[in-house]
Write a protein that holds these residues in place. Structure first.
Motif, short mmCIF file in Angstrom:
data_model
loop_
_atom_site.label_atom_id
_atom_site.label_comp_id
_atom_site.label_asym_id
_atom_site.label_seq_id
_atom_site.Cartn_x
_atom_site.Cartn_y
_atom_site.Cartn_z
N ASN A 110 62.37 61.85 -66.48
CA ASN A 110 61.17 61.98 -65.65
C ASN A 110 60.90 60.67 -64.90
N LEU A 111 61.10 59.54 -65.57
CA LEU A 111 60.92 58.25 -64.89
C LEU A 111 61.90 58.09 -63.72
N MET A 112 63.08 58.69 -63.87
CA MET A 112 64.13 58.52 -62.86
C MET A 112 64.15 59.64 -61.82
N GLN A 113 63.16 60.55 -61.90
CA GLN A 113 63.09 61.66 -60.93
C GLN A 113 63.17 61.16 -59.50
N ARG A 114 63.92 61.85 -58.67
CA ARG A 114 64.04 61.43 -57.28
C ARG A 114 63.12 62.27 -56.40
N THR A 115 62.91 61.79 -55.19
CA THR A 115 61.93 62.40 -54.30
C THR A 115 62.26 63.85 -53.95
N GLU A 185 62.37 44.32 -71.16
CA GLU A 185 61.22 45.20 -70.97
C GLU A 185 60.76 45.11 -69.52
N ILE A 186 60.31 46.25 -68.99
CA ILE A 186 59.83 46.30 -67.60
C ILE A 186 58.46 46.98 -67.60
N ALA A 187 57.45 46.29 -67.11
CA ALA A 187 56.14 46.93 -66.93
C ALA A 187 56.29 48.07 -65.93
N ILE A 188 55.63 49.18 -66.20
CA ILE A 188 55.84 50.32 -65.30
C ILE A 188 55.39 49.99 -63.88
N ALA A 189 54.46 49.08 -63.72
CA ALA A 189 54.04 48.69 -62.37
C ALA A 189 55.20 48.08 -61.58
N ASP A 190 56.18 47.52 -62.31
CA ASP A 190 57.32 46.88 -61.65
C ASP A 190 58.57 47.75 -61.65
N PHE A 191 58.49 48.93 -62.25
CA PHE A 191 59.71 49.75 -62.42
C PHE A 191 60.11 50.47 -61.13
N HIS A 192 59.19 51.22 -60.54
CA HIS A 192 59.49 51.91 -59.28
C HIS A 192 59.24 50.98 -58.10
N LEU A 193 60.07 51.11 -57.07
CA LEU A 193 60.01 50.22 -55.92
C LEU A 193 59.50 50.94 -54.68
N LEU A 194 58.78 50.21 -53.84
CA LEU A 194 58.45 50.73 -52.51
C LEU A 194 59.71 50.65 -51.64
N PRO A 195 59.80 51.46 -50.57
CA PRO A 195 61.08 51.59 -49.86
C PRO A 195 61.54 50.34 -49.11
N GLY A 196 60.62 49.66 -48.43
CA GLY A 196 61.04 48.52 -47.63
C GLY A 196 62.23 48.87 -46.75
N ASP A 197 63.20 47.97 -46.70
CA ASP A 197 64.42 48.22 -45.91
C ASP A 197 65.54 48.83 -46.74
N PRO A 199 65.45 51.81 -49.12
CA PRO A 199 64.86 52.92 -49.86
C PRO A 199 65.81 53.58 -50.85
N GLN A 200 67.11 53.31 -50.71
CA GLN A 200 68.08 53.88 -51.66
C GLN A 200 67.98 53.22 -53.04
N ILE A 201 67.33 52.05 -53.11
CA ILE A 201 67.12 51.37 -54.39
C ILE A 201 65.71 51.71 -54.85
N GLU A 202 65.60 52.58 -55.83
CA GLU A 202 64.30 53.17 -56.18
C GLU A 202 63.64 52.55 -57.40
N THR A 203 64.41 51.85 -58.22
CA THR A 203 63.84 51.23 -59.42
C THR A 203 64.45 49.85 -59.61
N THR A 204 63.89 49.11 -60.56
CA THR A 204 64.42 47.78 -60.87
C THR A 204 65.47 47.83 -61.97
N LEU A 205 65.92 49.01 -62.36
CA LEU A 205 67.04 49.11 -63.29
C LEU A 205 68.28 48.47 -62.67
N LYS A 206 69.01 47.72 -63.49
CA LYS A 206 70.27 47.16 -63.01
C LYS A 206 71.40 48.15 -63.27
N PRO A 207 72.49 48.04 -62.54
CA PRO A 207 73.60 48.99 -62.74
C PRO A 207 74.01 49.05 -64.22
N GLY A 208 74.11 50.26 -64.75
CA GLY A 208 74.57 50.44 -66.12
C GLY A 208 73.50 50.33 -67.18
#
Length: 331
Positions: A110-115, A185-197, A199-208
């Motif tokens: 659910n956290l990773m749901q896409r638009t 640990e990631i605060a949820i306020a920092d987890f999802h990203l605004l699109p900026g330039d 938009p394909q990067i949607e969260t602050t998760l690192k690869p893997g």
């Protein structure tokens, strides 16, 4: 659907070390498999994380609660700890999707749901910066009734579709992840990203990195809360606007408030200014409307969705009013 390989992970380490370029973790698969069928997602490998024993909800020594990443949405909504101490989260979950989907969908998924942007979901439209970076955004000049009014960019105006994440934002959850470089640990306020330039990067998760759990702080908002979801039909529809509101009251005076919006931005939208305006105020329409005006500061409509601005304001006032009137159980 493209061919892919499948592997069932038996431990978090095995899952993390097994993930490779082009691979995806899969839990309930309610969003990912849809996107694979629509030819939007093309993972070369799926790593099944359903057998990692991340399906428990447990008390923490600090009075909070830890939610395993694989806990199903229906189990979470109906868990005694959540219903009693975090009813705002339970209410948001029960407003999401259908019972069948909630029985499969997981907390991490659910956290990773896409638009649900039409132009992202339909590959007949080549212009989608989220799907094909650099291709443009068909939604900006297209049908954009459901799209963002806050935090959008000239690259993307899609919204985050999750109800659960809106409640988690209001409750200030913390997300636990593990990767090859360890745990963080990631605060949820920092987890999802605004699109900026990008938009394909949607969260602050690192690869893997693998989501393993979500922590909620000690409960404060089990008495006066409300999750309001405004949608085009009552069942199985995404929010035009949603509001997670929570008040801590001393009589009619607001000691603290939490307010998060869904359906208006690429992430659950918090407004510290709106929450601060409520602190110390007398609960009632005047204070709620002031908070609503502050929460929508900077809102920028598209050609089809200007109605969302006033809809969001009125939804905030209504949700806070119902939160004030509620008398839930003391945490």
């Amino acid at each position: 659907m493209n061919p892919f390989s499948y592997e069932r992970a038996t431990s978090s380490d095995a899952a993390i070390h097994g993930v490779s370029l082009g691979a995806k973790f899969i839990g309930g698969g309610t969003n990912l498999v849809d996107l694979m069928r629509y030819d939007v997602e093309h993972p070369s490998k799926l790593i099944d994380v359903n057998h990692l024993h991340l399906d428990q909800v447990t008390r923490l020594p600090n009075g909070g609660v830890r939610i395993g990443a694989s806990v199903r949405n229906s189990d979470l909504a109906n868990h005694e700890l959540i219903r009693t101490h975090y009813p705002l989260l339970s209410e948001a979950l029960l407003n999401g999707a259908s019972p069948q989907l909630r029985n499969m969908a997981t907390t991490a998924g659910n956290l990773m749901q896409r638009t649900r942007c039409y132009y992202f979901m339909d590959t007949a439209f080549p212009a989608c910066n989220k799907r094909n970076p650099g291709s443009g955004c068909a939604a900006i000049e297209g049908m954009n009734r459901i799209h963002a009014i806050l935090g959008a960019s000239s690259s993307c105006i899609a919204t985050n579709p999750s109800d659960m994440s809106v409640a988690l934002a209001a409750l200030e959850a913390t997300i636990h992840v593990e990767g090859e470089n360890g745990k963080r640990e990631i605060a949820i306020a920092d987890f999802h990203l605004l699109p900026g330039d990008t938009p394909q990067i949607e969260t602050t998760l690192k690869p893997g990195e693998l989501i393993t759990a979500v922590d909620l702080p000690a409960p404060r908002y089990s008495r006066n809360y409300h999750y309001l979801k405004v949608r085009d039909r009552q069942s199985y529809a995404f929010a035009l606007v949603s509001v997670a509101s929570a008040l801590e009251l001393d009589g009619n005076t607001i000691k603290s408030a939490r307010l998060a919006l869904g359906g208006v931005a690429a992430k659950p939208w918090r407004s510290p200014e709106a929450e601060d305006s409520l602190k110390g105020a007398t609960a009632g329409r005047e204070a709620f409307r002031k908070a609503a005006e502050l929460a929508l500061t900077g809102a920028k409509p598209q050609k089809d969705n200007a109605f969302k601005i006033e809809l969001a304001k009125q939804s905030i006032v209504y949700s806070l009013t119902l939160a004030q009137q509620r008398q839930g159980a003391q945490a």
